[in-house]
Scaffold this active site. Structure first.
Site, PDB file in Angstrom:
ATOM      1  N   PRO A   1       0.787  -1.235   0.000  1.00  0.00           N
ATOM      2  CA  PRO A   1       0.000   0.000   0.000  1.00  0.00           C
ATOM      3  C   PRO A   1       0.821   1.288   0.000  1.00  0.00           C
ATOM      4  O   PRO A   1       1.818   1.395   0.720  1.00  0.00           O
ATOM      5  CB  PRO A   1      -0.803  -0.082   1.300  1.00  0.00           C
ATOM      6  CG  PRO A   1      -0.798  -1.511   1.684  1.00  0.00           C
ATOM      7  CD  PRO A   1       0.397  -2.158   1.054  1.00  0.00           C
ATOM      8  N   ASN A   2       0.348   2.218  -0.788  1.00  0.00           N
ATOM      9  CA  ASN A   2       0.874   3.590  -0.877  1.00  0.00           C
ATOM     10  C   ASN A   2       2.214   3.706  -1.594  1.00  0.00           C
ATOM     11  O   ASN A   2       2.700   4.818  -1.800  1.00  0.00           O
ATOM     12  CB  ASN A   2       0.969   4.254   0.513  1.00  0.00           C
ATOM     13  CG  ASN A   2      -0.385   4.328   1.199  1.00  0.00           C
ATOM     14  OD1 ASN A   2      -1.336   4.828   0.605  1.00  0.00           O
ATOM     15  ND2 ASN A   2      -0.493   3.815   2.405  1.00  0.00           N
TER      16      ASN A   2
ATOM     17  N   ARG B   1       5.226  11.122  -2.118  1.00  0.00           N
ATOM     18  CA  ARG B   1       4.901  10.779  -0.727  1.00  0.00           C
ATOM     19  C   ARG B   1       6.111  10.994   0.191  1.00  0.00           C
ATOM     20  O   ARG B   1       7.133  10.318   0.034  1.00  0.00           O
ATOM     21  CB  ARG B   1       4.507   9.299  -0.703  1.00  0.00           C
ATOM     22  CG  ARG B   1       4.275   8.724   0.645  1.00  0.00           C
ATOM     23  CD  ARG B   1       4.191   7.201   0.572  1.00  0.00           C
ATOM     24  NE  ARG B   1       3.871   6.679   1.880  1.00  0.00           N
ATOM     25  CZ  ARG B   1       4.104   5.456   2.268  1.00  0.00           C
ATOM     26  NH1 ARG B   1       4.651   4.579   1.439  1.00  0.00           N
ATOM     27  NH2 ARG B   1       3.791   5.069   3.476  1.00  0.00           N
TER      28      ARG B   1
ATOM     29  N   TYR C   1      11.138   8.873   2.000  1.00  0.00           N
ATOM     30  CA  TYR C   1      11.204   7.815   0.990  1.00  0.00           C
ATOM     31  C   TYR C   1      12.009   8.189  -0.254  1.00  0.00           C
ATOM     32  O   TYR C   1      12.161   7.375  -1.160  1.00  0.00           O
ATOM     33  CB  TYR C   1       9.778   7.399   0.586  1.00  0.00           C
ATOM     34  CG  TYR C   1       9.009   6.811   1.750  1.00  0.00           C
ATOM     35  CD1 TYR C   1       9.419   5.615   2.324  1.00  0.00           C
ATOM     36  CD2 TYR C   1       7.897   7.453   2.292  1.00  0.00           C
ATOM     37  CE1 TYR C   1       8.734   5.070   3.405  1.00  0.00           C
ATOM     38  CE2 TYR C   1       7.205   6.917   3.364  1.00  0.00           C
ATOM     39  CZ  TYR C   1       7.630   5.731   3.918  1.00  0.00           C
ATOM     40  OH  TYR C   1       6.957   5.187   4.983  1.00  0.00           O
TER      41      TYR C   1
ATOM     42  N   ASN D   1       8.200  -5.599  -0.556  1.00  0.00           N
ATOM     43  CA  ASN D   1       8.069  -4.462   0.349  1.00  0.00           C
ATOM     44  C   ASN D   1       6.575  -4.374   0.642  1.00  0.00           C
ATOM     45  O   ASN D   1       5.805  -3.835  -0.157  1.00  0.00           O
ATOM     46  CB  ASN D   1       8.586  -3.169  -0.298  1.00  0.00           C
ATOM     47  CG  ASN D   1       8.475  -1.990   0.658  1.00  0.00           C
ATOM     48  OD1 ASN D   1       7.890  -2.103   1.739  1.00  0.00           O
ATOM     49  ND2 ASN D   1       9.032  -0.854   0.256  1.00  0.00           N
TER      50      ASN D   1
ATOM     51  N   ALA E   1       3.055  -0.746   4.928  1.00  0.00           N
ATOM     52  CA  ALA E   1       2.479  -0.771   6.283  1.00  0.00           C
ATOM     53  C   ALA E   1       1.960  -2.158   6.674  1.00  0.00           C
ATOM     54  O   ALA E   1       1.907  -2.494   7.872  1.00  0.00           O
ATOM     55  CB  ALA E   1       1.365   0.262   6.388  1.00  0.00           C
TER      56      ALA E   1
ATOM     57  N   HIS F   1       3.738  -4.500   9.198  1.00  0.00           N
ATOM     58  CA  HIS F   1       3.607  -4.376  10.648  1.00  0.00           C
ATOM     59  C   HIS F   1       2.275  -4.890  11.180  1.00  0.00           C
ATOM     60  O   HIS F   1       2.030  -4.839  12.377  1.00  0.00           O
ATOM     61  CB  HIS F   1       3.786  -2.904  11.047  1.00  0.00           C
ATOM     62  CG  HIS F   1       4.913  -2.225  10.319  1.00  0.00           C
ATOM     63  ND1 HIS F   1       6.225  -2.637  10.432  1.00  0.00           N
ATOM     64  CD2 HIS F   1       4.931  -1.190   9.428  1.00  0.00           C
ATOM     65  CE1 HIS F   1       6.987  -1.874   9.654  1.00  0.00           C
ATOM     66  NE2 HIS F   1       6.228  -0.998   9.046  1.00  0.00           N
TER      67      HIS F   1
ATOM     68  N   ASP G   1       1.562 -15.748   6.820  1.00  0.00           N
ATOM     69  CA  ASP G   1       1.142 -17.122   6.502  1.00  0.00           C
ATOM     70  C   ASP G   1       1.376 -17.438   5.024  1.00  0.00           C
ATOM     71  O   ASP G   1       1.849 -18.523   4.682  1.00  0.00           O
ATOM     72  CB  ASP G   1      -0.344 -17.315   6.832  1.00  0.00           C
ATOM     73  CG  ASP G   1      -0.592 -17.500   8.327  1.00  0.00           C
ATOM     74  OD1 ASP G   1       0.378 -17.705   9.082  1.00  0.00           O
ATOM     75  OD2 ASP G   1      -1.774 -17.432   8.741  1.00  0.00           O
TER      76      ASP G   1
ATOM     77  N   GLU H   1      12.873  -9.452   2.100  1.00  0.00           N
ATOM     78  CA  GLU H   1      12.067  -8.302   2.533  1.00  0.00           C
ATOM     79  C   GLU H   1      12.876  -7.018   2.324  1.00  0.00           C
ATOM     80  O   GLU H   1      14.051  -6.957   2.689  1.00  0.00           O
ATOM     81  CB  GLU H   1      11.734  -8.474   4.025  1.00  0.00           C
ATOM     82  CG  GLU H   1      10.972  -7.316   4.623  1.00  0.00           C
ATOM     83  CD  GLU H   1      10.721  -7.501   6.134  1.00  0.00           C
ATOM     84  OE1 GLU H   1      11.130  -8.545   6.697  1.00  0.00           O
ATOM     85  OE2 GLU H   1      10.129  -6.593   6.736  1.00  0.00           O
TER      86      GLU H   1
ATOM     87  N   HIS I   1      12.745  -2.600   2.590  1.00  0.00           N
ATOM     88  CA  HIS I   1      12.103  -1.319   2.925  1.00  0.00           C
ATOM     89  C   HIS I   1      13.009  -0.196   2.465  1.00  0.00           C
ATOM     90  O   HIS I   1      14.236  -0.282   2.632  1.00  0.00           O
ATOM     91  CB  HIS I   1      11.853  -1.188   4.430  1.00  0.00           C
ATOM     92  CG  HIS I   1      10.960  -2.258   4.943  1.00  0.00           C
ATOM     93  ND1 HIS I   1       9.607  -2.245   4.726  1.00  0.00           N
ATOM     94  CD2 HIS I   1      11.243  -3.418   5.581  1.00  0.00           C
ATOM     95  CE1 HIS I   1       9.088  -3.351   5.250  1.00  0.00           C
ATOM     96  NE2 HIS I   1      10.053  -4.084   5.766  1.00  0.00           N
ATOM     97  N   LEU I   2      12.397   0.834   1.920  1.00  0.00           N
ATOM     98  CA  LEU I   2      13.175   1.992   1.462  1.00  0.00           C
ATOM     99  C   LEU I   2      13.815   2.701   2.648  1.00  0.00           C
ATOM    100  O   LEU I   2      14.996   3.047   2.624  1.00  0.00           O
ATOM    101  CB  LEU I   2      12.247   2.973   0.726  1.00  0.00           C
ATOM    102  CG  LEU I   2      11.626   2.404  -0.547  1.00  0.00           C
ATOM    103  CD1 LEU I   2      10.206   2.899  -0.712  1.00  0.00           C
ATOM    104  CD2 LEU I   2      12.465   2.764  -1.743  1.00  0.00           C
ATOM    105  N   SER I   3      13.009   2.947   3.676  1.00  0.00           N
ATOM    106  CA  SER I   3      13.492   3.686   4.846  1.00  0.00           C
ATOM    107  C   SER I   3      14.079   2.710   5.861  1.00  0.00           C
ATOM    108  O   SER I   3      13.792   1.512   5.825  1.00  0.00           O
ATOM    109  CB  SER I   3      12.329   4.465   5.471  1.00  0.00           C
ATOM    110  OG  SER I   3      11.342   3.570   5.954  1.00  0.00           O
TER     111      SER I   3
ATOM    112  N   ARG J   1      12.730   4.803  12.951  1.00  0.00           N
ATOM    113  CA  ARG J   1      11.443   5.479  12.890  1.00  0.00           C
ATOM    114  C   ARG J   1      10.559   5.078  14.088  1.00  0.00           C
ATOM    115  O   ARG J   1      11.054   4.587  15.089  1.00  0.00           O
ATOM    116  CB  ARG J   1      10.797   5.192  11.533  1.00  0.00           C
ATOM    117  CG  ARG J   1      11.697   5.630  10.371  1.00  0.00           C
ATOM    118  CD  ARG J   1      11.063   5.398   9.030  1.00  0.00           C
ATOM    119  NE  ARG J   1       9.826   6.172   8.885  1.00  0.00           N
ATOM    120  CZ  ARG J   1       8.886   5.898   7.982  1.00  0.00           C
ATOM    121  NH1 ARG J   1       9.040   4.867   7.159  1.00  0.00           N
ATOM    122  NH2 ARG J   1       7.804   6.637   7.918  1.00  0.00           N
TER     123      ARG J   1
ATOM    124  N   ARG K   1       6.954   0.547  13.732  1.00  0.00           N
ATOM    125  CA  ARG K   1       7.578   0.032  12.502  1.00  0.00           C
ATOM    126  C   ARG K   1       8.716  -0.933  12.807  1.00  0.00           C
ATOM    127  O   ARG K   1       9.332  -1.495  11.908  1.00  0.00           O
ATOM    128  CB  ARG K   1       8.110   1.182  11.650  1.00  0.00           C
ATOM    129  CG  ARG K   1       7.034   2.112  11.147  1.00  0.00           C
ATOM    130  CD  ARG K   1       7.593   3.153  10.186  1.00  0.00           C
ATOM    131  NE  ARG K   1       6.742   4.322  10.170  1.00  0.00           N
ATOM    132  CZ  ARG K   1       5.667   4.458   9.397  1.00  0.00           C
ATOM    133  NH1 ARG K   1       5.327   3.502   8.564  1.00  0.00           N
ATOM    134  NH2 ARG K   1       4.920   5.550   9.457  1.00  0.00           N
TER     135      ARG K   1
END
Ligand code: DQA
Length: 150
Positions: A12-13, A20, A25, A76, A79, A82, A89, A100, A102-104, A109, A113
């Site tokens: 998402p997003n 954003r 990011y 990625n 949200a 988390h 599953d 996995e 993540h950009l940040s 943070r 997170r």
């Protein structure tokens, strides 16, 4: 020879990247990340299938699809990382390597997170390097897939 394909799943997003919170990011759009990753993949002799969805169910369905047709997953989950036991599953059920991304740097943070439902179902985690993290994940998978072939 048929090239091995890696599914790259974005949650998402992430469609909003570039606009954003660029201070968190970066300024790269998701299209820019996809283009760079695609050219890296062809250097490595791999193919990518790059996707984004704002819906948890799509990500679950895609993980199962990747397990049938693809060599690995880069994810990625944004949200949903988390919150989603359902994605944990789905990833636990696959027999292909999962990385996995993540950009940040999520550990710099908010506390919410710091926990990931995705990490225990993943081979490794890359975070904090912006779009470059996807390239790092692809390079790592390229080595792993070569070893697995032997
Ligand atoms: C993110 C980090 C998540 O905490 C956040 O919800 C995102 C993006 C990242 O790439 O840094 O949407 O996964």
């Amino acid at each position: 020879m048929i090239r091995q394909k890696i599914m790259v799943i974005n949650g998402p997003n992430l469609n909003l990247l570039g606009a954003r919170e660029p201070e968190v990011y970066g300024s790269e759009t998701l299209d820019m990340i996809e283009n760079k990753l695609s050219s890296k993949a062809s250097d490595l002799g791999l193919d990518i299938d790059f996707r984004q969805s704002n819906f948890e169910g799509d990500i679950i369905t895609w993980a199962a699809e990747a397990n049938l047709n693809m060599a690995a997953i880069i994810i990625n989950a944004a949200a949903l990382t988390h919150t989603s036991i359902a994605i944990f599953d789905a990833l636990s059920a696959v027999n292909i390597p999962v990385v996995e991304v993540h950009l940040s740097n999520v550990f710099k943070r908010e506390k919410f997170r710091h926990h990931s439902y995705i990490s225990p179902a993943s081979m490794g985690v890359i975070c904090g390097f912006g779009g470059q993290g996807y390239i790092m994940a692809l390079e790592a998978l390229s080595e792993i897939l070569k070893k697995n072939k032997k």
